[in-house]
Design a protein around this motif. Structure first.
Motif: not given
Length: 812
Positions: A587-594, A658-660
């Motif tokens: 799955p395409v990962e979203a960019a990490p948050s600040a 949920s976990a990633g």
């Protein structure tokens, strides 16, 4: 009419008076049955007098249904000639022959009180008839003495006779089925019928337990009125409401049509069946308590009373209560509310109690369901996430969900949750293929689907689609098209994201498409496959539709599914899957948050874990307590990280929703693993952030043995039987799933420490978890782990098989 107008020597006079009474305009229902009983009482009293019975020592007694003072138009006359000494041999014949000559059906006996009691002791059915003994004529004291003795005998023998009475009911149900689901039900003998009302009265006569009385009298009246109309419509003493008689019966009762008649009959039968279930559970508690006191415990007897809200099984002594969920405990084999539960402030509590009960193979107590219905506010719209998850958890319990659902429905909680349910509730299906009413078929489909959750990536959508796939049958037109519209609204009400709502709508709209296409179209025609690929646009939707199709057919009845149909559907699904197959990949990962980048930088610079905790309050309802925690943890890469962190969360009784897991290298100093978790407190109380942070640090530096602590806690916990669940599925995904890693898919029933066991197994196998995607959907865990060898390469086929076997063994 009295005996003065019915000469005892002329049987035709009674027959004529009876016919006139039955034809009297405006006289129907219970008043007519009572009038017919009075007319018959007077006639039989006159027969006894005309027969020359002595003034004492002889009595005429009505028993059974006649003894209850109500006579249906074609009911038998159950009569006992009671005497306390020798009587003239011709006396009984002088009474019975005029009855036969009048054309009445007679069930008669001649006995002394001692003989009547002896027969009752040997024959439970005879004893039940005598419990309703009613004096007609002659020596009233003789009848009163018999009634008193019979009741005394019944109460004294109740511990032995009540199980026998219950078994009689089960045998009747096996022979005649369940009244509330039959197209041609037996109003008397089927489960939920008039015989069960007799059994409930017999239980009440023991003084050990009583049925919940709300709605019970109205249900009894409805079945008795239908029985009367059936007798008059057919001219026979029949109890079976046959298809050809239903229109006439509906017309006599002033009911719109035969379907409306059946719905009313079904509703009455369900009220009686539910009252029976509640009562027999109360009887079980009473008998178990009595038996326990006799052996060793000295526990007091439980007494069930149906009067008053909040009543139920009450004990004078301490009773063990084991926690099941926040606000819910187990007591005496039922789920009840914890003492600290606040129904008025917890709108999710009905679903949480139901899910906890079903997952533990229990039902929700009558008093608890009543209190929840009375005190709980409606759920906000859209539902909070927890409500949706609890509904899925309830449905995922399979067979164990059925009695829990029935309890919720009996108190109106299902319709409160799903307003459209009212249109399908108790709705008959005039098709010999269908075994159930529409609403029960939907529940049974969810039961079947619960056994198929390993076959799909979204078990939550499968279970909800199963529950709602025929919801359109309450509306005119094509029920699949109507259902599609309804389910979009219901999905939004439940708080499903737009994408999931669309999937549910597709499943409901096309729940018949697979089997219809497979059995009616040429499988080798490309247009046949195109029909399916146009209906479902993705492989996940196809696998959901396949499972729903099978669950729907299996829940319909034995004639709806066969190996031939299954093979046709499987072949069509295989062709459609080949057409839909395309590139997979992670799955395409979203960019990490600040915040995630900050934590990763901190962990890379210090070489120590960095974490943040954020409590999440669900919904916009003011006063709603935090329902979960968002935990973000950045740690320099090390073996066993996933299992260790999961174990700490399990120690704190946090359930992973949920976990990633992903790798970052924020400063070029080496990989940092970033774990993002959404967890919920098992019993509603979140751990202190400082304590959780301290335990995470101790576990990571090795000073806290997580596995040992979990094992000790599990060993100390009481053992529960639980419910049967599908076995875990551990499989290696096809190579197209990822070009840079081996994807291991795990689908299992969720349990405390599940992710910890998986993580330890992967660590023990010597593989790296490069990325992980963990979801808990209701009570089902659906996880994907992207694995590499220590050098960062995908695993060989043989090595991947070994890893899968290790995880499978860890899940046991």
């Amino acid at each position: 009419m009295t005996t003065e107008t019915i000469p005892s020597s002329d049987p035709s006079s009674y027959a004529g008076a009876r016919a006139a009474l039955l034809d009297r305009p405006g006289l129907a229902g219970r008043p007519r049955r009572a009038a017919l009983a009075r007319l018959t009482d007077d006639w039989l009293a006159g027969l006894l007098a005309a027969a020359g019975a002595p003034p004492s020592g002889v009595a005429l007694v009505a028993v059974g249904g006649y003894g209850r003072g109500e006579l249906s138009p074609r009911s038998d006359l159950d009569v006992l000639l009671l005497h306390d000494g020798p009587i003239a041999p011709e006396l009984p014949e002088r009474i019975w022959y005029p009855v036969w000559d009048a054309g009445a059906k007679l069930d008669h006996s001649v006995r002394t009180p001692a003989e009547a009691r002896a027969v009752a002791a040997a024959d439970l059915k005879a004893q039940l008839g005598l419990l309703d003994a009613r004096h007609l004529a002659g020596d009233a004291a003789l009848t009163a003495a018999l009634r008193s003795a019979v009741l005394t005998d019944w109460r004294a023998s109740a511990p032995a006779r009540l199980p026998e009475l219950r078994e009689l009911g089960r045998e009747r149900a096996d022979r005649h089925g369940e009244l509330s689901f039959l197209l041609e039900p037996d109003l008397k003998e089927a489960r939920g019928g008039l015989r069960d009302l007799v059994a409930l009265d017999a239980v009440a006569a023991t003084w050990l337990a009583d049925a919940p009385r709300d709605g019970l009298d109205a249900a009894a009246l409805r079945l008795a009125d239908v029985r009367d109309a059936l007798h008059l419509a057919t001219g026979r003493a029949t109890e079976r409401l046959s298809l050809q008689d239903q229109d006439q019966v509906a017309e006599r009762l002033g009911v719109l049509d035969a379907d409306t008649l059946l719905r009313q009959v079904y509703e009455a039968a369900r009220t009686i069946a539910y009252a029976s279930d509640v009562t027999w559970r109360a009887v079980d508690r009473v008998l178990a308590a009595r038996s326990g006191r006799g052996r060793r415990t000295g526990r007091p007897v439980f007494r069930f009373t149906g009067a008053g809200r909040g009543t139920g099984a009450v004990a004078r002594g301490a009773v063990a209560r084991r926690p099941l969920a926040e606000g819910v405990v187990e007591q005496d084999g039922e789920a009840v509310l914890a003492q600290a539960a606040r129904p008025a402030a917890d709108p999710v509590l009905p679903l949480r109690a139901a899910a906890a009960a079903a997952q533990n193979g229990l039902t929700v107590s009558y008093a608890t369901v009543r209190r929840l219905a009375a005190e709980c506010r409606p759920l906000p719209v859209p539902w909070p996430d927890e409500a949706r998850e609890q509904l899925v958890t309830l449905l995922g319990a399979g067979e164990a969900a059925v009695p829990v659902w029935e309890a919720l429905e009996a108190e109106g909680l299902v319709t409160r949750l799903l307003p459209d349910w009212e249109r399908v509730r108790c709705r008959p299906q005039r098709n010999a293929v269908h075994r159930w009413t529409v609403d029960r078929h939907l529940v049974e489909t969810a039961v079947r689907a619960a056994a198929m959750t390993r076959r799909v990536a979204r078990p939550d959508l499968l279970l909800v689609a199963a529950l709602l796939h025929d919801i359109g049958k309450g509306w005119p037109g094509d029920h699949s098209e109507a259902g599609e519209v309804i389910v979009r609204d219901l999905a939004a009400r439940m708080g499903f994201p737009a994408e999931d709502a669309e999937t549910l709508a597709v499943l409901v709209r096309h729940h018949l498409t697979l089997v219809d296409t497979a059995t009616r179209r040429d499988p080798d025609d490309p247009a046949t496959v195109e029909t399916i690929t146009k209906a479902v646009g993705t492989l996940p939707e196809l696998e959901l539709l396949h499972a729903l199709t099978e669950a729907d057919a299996l829940a319909t009845g034995p004639a709806a599914w066969s190996s031939w149909r299954a093979s046709l559907v499987e072949g069509l699904v295989a062709r459609a899957a080949a057409q839909l197959a395309g590139g997979g990949g992670a799955p395409v990962e979203a960019a990490p948050s600040a915040e995630q980048e900050r934590l990763a930088v901190e962990a890379a610079r210090t070489g120590a874990p960095a974490l943040s905790l954020l409590a999440q309050a669900e919904g916009a309802d003011p006063g709603v307590e935090p329902m979960g925690v968002e935990l973000t943890l950045a740690v320099p890469d090390r073996p066993g990280l996933l299992g260790t962190v999961a174990g700490v969360l399990a120690l704190h009784r946090l359930t992973v929703r949920s976990a990633g897991l992903r790798e970052l290298d924020p400063i070029g100093a080496g990989p940092v693993l970033l774990l993002s978790w959404r967890v919920a407190a098992e019993f509603g109380e979140l751990p202190e952030a400082a304590r959780l942070r301290a335990d995470l640090r101790r576990a990571l530096d090795g000073s806290l043995d997580v596995s040992r602590r979990l094992a000790e806690r599990d060993a100390a916990a009481p053992r529960r039987k639980g419910i049967p669940t599908p076995p875990p599925l551990v499989a290696v995904a096809p190579a197209v799933a990822s070009a840079t890693a081996t994807v291991l898919e795990v689908r299992a029933h969720d349990a405390p420490g599940l992710l910890h066991r998986i993580g330890r197994a992967l660590d023990g196998a010597g593989v790296r978890v490069r990325t992980a995607h963990v979801s808990t959907l209701g009570a089902e865990a659906v996880d994907s782990f992207y694995l590499t060898d220590p050098a960062g390469r995908p695993l060989t086929a043989g090595r991947a098989g070994e890893v899968a076997a290790a995880v499978r063994a860890a899940l046991g």
